[in-house]
Scaffold this active site. Structure first.
Site, mmCIF file in Angstrom:
data_model
loop_
_atom_site.group_PDB
_atom_site.id
_atom_site.type_symbol
_atom_site.label_atom_id
_atom_site.label_comp_id
_atom_site.label_asym_id
_atom_site.label_seq_id
_atom_site.Cartn_x
_atom_site.Cartn_y
_atom_site.Cartn_z
ATOM 1 N N ARG A 241 0.854 -1.187 0.000
ATOM 2 C CA ARG A 241 0.000 0.000 0.000
ATOM 3 C C ARG A 241 0.890 1.237 0.000
ATOM 4 O O ARG A 241 1.893 1.292 0.720
ATOM 5 C CB ARG A 241 -0.903 0.031 1.237
ATOM 6 C CG ARG A 241 -2.090 -0.921 1.176
ATOM 7 C CD ARG A 241 -3.125 -0.504 0.116
ATOM 8 N NE ARG A 241 -4.269 -1.388 0.072
ATOM 9 C CZ ARG A 241 -4.412 -2.433 -0.751
ATOM 10 N NH1 ARG A 241 -3.463 -2.730 -1.623
ATOM 11 N NH2 ARG A 241 -5.500 -3.170 -0.720
ATOM 12 N N GLU A 270 -3.577 7.289 -4.513
ATOM 13 C CA GLU A 270 -3.766 6.908 -5.921
ATOM 14 C C GLU A 270 -5.226 7.077 -6.327
ATOM 15 O O GLU A 270 -6.115 6.889 -5.500
ATOM 16 C CB GLU A 270 -3.277 5.461 -6.162
ATOM 17 C CG GLU A 270 -3.911 4.416 -5.269
ATOM 18 C CD GLU A 270 -3.272 3.028 -5.416
ATOM 19 O OE1 GLU A 270 -2.049 2.892 -5.257
ATOM 20 O OE2 GLU A 270 -4.028 2.087 -5.682
ATOM 21 N N HIS A 288 -0.899 0.155 -9.841
ATOM 22 C CA HIS A 288 -1.612 -0.820 -8.980
ATOM 23 C C HIS A 288 -2.126 -2.014 -9.798
ATOM 24 O O HIS A 288 -3.327 -2.214 -9.951
ATOM 25 C CB HIS A 288 -2.777 -0.148 -8.231
ATOM 26 C CG HIS A 288 -3.191 -0.922 -7.010
ATOM 27 N ND1 HIS A 288 -3.680 -0.323 -5.873
ATOM 28 C CD2 HIS A 288 -3.181 -2.254 -6.757
ATOM 29 C CE1 HIS A 288 -3.962 -1.255 -4.977
ATOM 30 N NE2 HIS A 288 -3.671 -2.433 -5.485
HETATM 31 C C1 8YV Z 1 -6.601 -5.365 -5.873
HETATM 32 C C2 8YV Z 1 -5.058 -5.250 -3.830
HETATM 33 O O1 8YV Z 1 -6.548 -5.346 -7.234
HETATM 34 O O2 8YV Z 1 -6.388 -7.054 -3.079
HETATM 35 C C3 8YV Z 1 -5.737 -6.077 -2.790
HETATM 36 O O3 8YV Z 1 -5.599 -5.734 -1.584
HETATM 37 O O4 8YV Z 1 -4.315 -4.413 -3.503
HETATM 38 C C4 8YV Z 1 -5.223 -5.371 -5.307
HETATM 39 O O5 8YV Z 1 -4.439 -6.378 -5.788
HETATM 40 C C5 8YV Z 1 -7.464 -4.234 -5.478
HETATM 41 O O6 8YV Z 1 -7.229 -3.824 -4.220
HETATM 42 C C6 8YV Z 1 -8.907 -4.598 -5.718
HETATM 43 O O7 8YV Z 1 -9.790 -4.147 -4.754
#
Ligand code: 8YV
Length: 325
Positions: A241, A270, A288
């Site tokens: 993150r 982001e 991301h």
């Molecule tokens: C996702 C992610 O694509 O799952 C997670 O925590 O960071 C990502 O890989 C995104 O967050 C989808 O909600």
């Protein structure tokens, strides 16, 4: 007599196969234009809903959750990270929360290696040279990067994704160091060197990979003070993150050369990333994409649906219930 299907709000436009199953099993409120909901819009859209299928970035804050209609019994997030859901506020209202662990481990570990290699081998600068038609030919000193083989990789957060990153890095003959709340059992730790104190791992990290979730403890953890503890010319990789990194400190270290490079898939705020990143050649940046494969995004959606179906259709505990800490 047929009973009405539970009503589920999908806050985002999810992959077609996921939406098809959602619509087959529930009274689905879809979002084909993928409009982003703010808190009040989310509250309004959940009128009469039994559950919400959301994603990272959706504002399921304490305020939003407090405003949800009484009909909402579950929030299933299409993500492994759930920092966007105030789980304690949901628990206070008796709302179950589920996430999607495991299914994105490999894809996210793959993208971590992409960021690590992209940063070490100056992939952005090379690609930019081609795209801008400024490559005038090979030279013996062109775009010399940092060698990966044999280097030390410090992993902050040795959960499922951290371990999968370590396995991949071993294939590059990297020496693995890690810091985690708990030391791993020998069969999972393998040859990795454990540091109970994450600060103590930093001087041993030619590469530092952030694989820890966002929390109060990890907020801006990669700051100027900790960057100063890394070996000169180290490389920072973040696929967890953005909030775990203090952008100002990282940018200053990339500009001064204190860090050789960074590979980043995630950013604070982001998609409005710190504007200085746009002009830093030694930052390898991707938007991301950690879990962005068809297989993984489908698996994430199906996992979210497994949880919704268990809870709403079969009255069972969701298999990936997130517990309020
Ligand atoms: C996702 C992610 O694509 O799952 C997670 O925590 O960071 C990502 O890989 C995104 O967050 C989808 O909600």
């Amino acid at each position: 007599m047929t009973t009405a299907k539970p009503k589920v709000l999908a806050t985002r436009h999810f992959p077609p196969d996921v939406e098809a199953r959602l619509a087959a099993n529930f009274d689905a409120v879809l979002n084909p234009e993928d409009r982003l909901y703010d808190g009040p819009a989310l509250i309004a859209a959940t009128a009469g809903c039994d559950a919400i299928m959301c994603a990272a970035g959706d504002p399921l804050t304490a305020d939003t959750i407090a405003g949800l209609p009484g009909s909402v019994r579950m929030i299933a997030t299409f993500s492994v990270g759930y920092e966007h859901v105030d789980v304690a506020a949901a628990a206070r209202r008796g709302i179950a929360v589920s996430n999607t662990p495991d299914v994105l481990t490999d894809a996210t570990a793959d993208i971590t290696l992409l960021c690590l290699l992209g940063a070490a081998r100056r992939a952005h600068e090379g690609a930019h040279m081609l795209r801008t038609r400024t490559w005038t030919g090979w030279t013996p000193t062109q775009l010399m990067g940092v060698h990966v083989t044999g280097k030390r990789l410090g992993i902050l957060g040795m959960g499922r994704i951290g371990q999968a990153v370590a396995d991949r890095a071993r294939a590059f003959r990297m020496q693995i160091h890690y810091s985690n709340r708990n030391r791993l059992p020998p069969d999972l730790e393998k040859d990795a060197i454990f540091h109970a104190d994450p600060e103590a791992m930093l001087p041993h990290s030619d590469f530092l990979s952030i694989n820890a979730p966002m929390s109060a403890a990890t907020r801006k953890w990669v700051n100027a003070e900790r960057i100063a503890k890394l070996p000169p010319g180290a490389i920072v990789v973040n696929t967890a993150r953005g909030g775990v990194v203090d952008d100002e400190a990282l940018i200053a270290a990339l500009r001064s050369g204190r860090l050789a490079a960074a590979g980043l898939d995630v950013f604070e705020g982001e998609p409005r990333i710190h504007p200085d990143y746009h002009d830093i050649p030694n930052a390898f940046l991707i938007p991301h994409m950690g879990s962005a494969t068809v297989e993984t995004r489908n698996a994430m959606g199906f996992k979210a649906l497994d949880n919704l179906e268990a809870f709403l259709l079969r009255n069972q505990t969701p298999p990936d219930l997130v517990k309020s800490s």
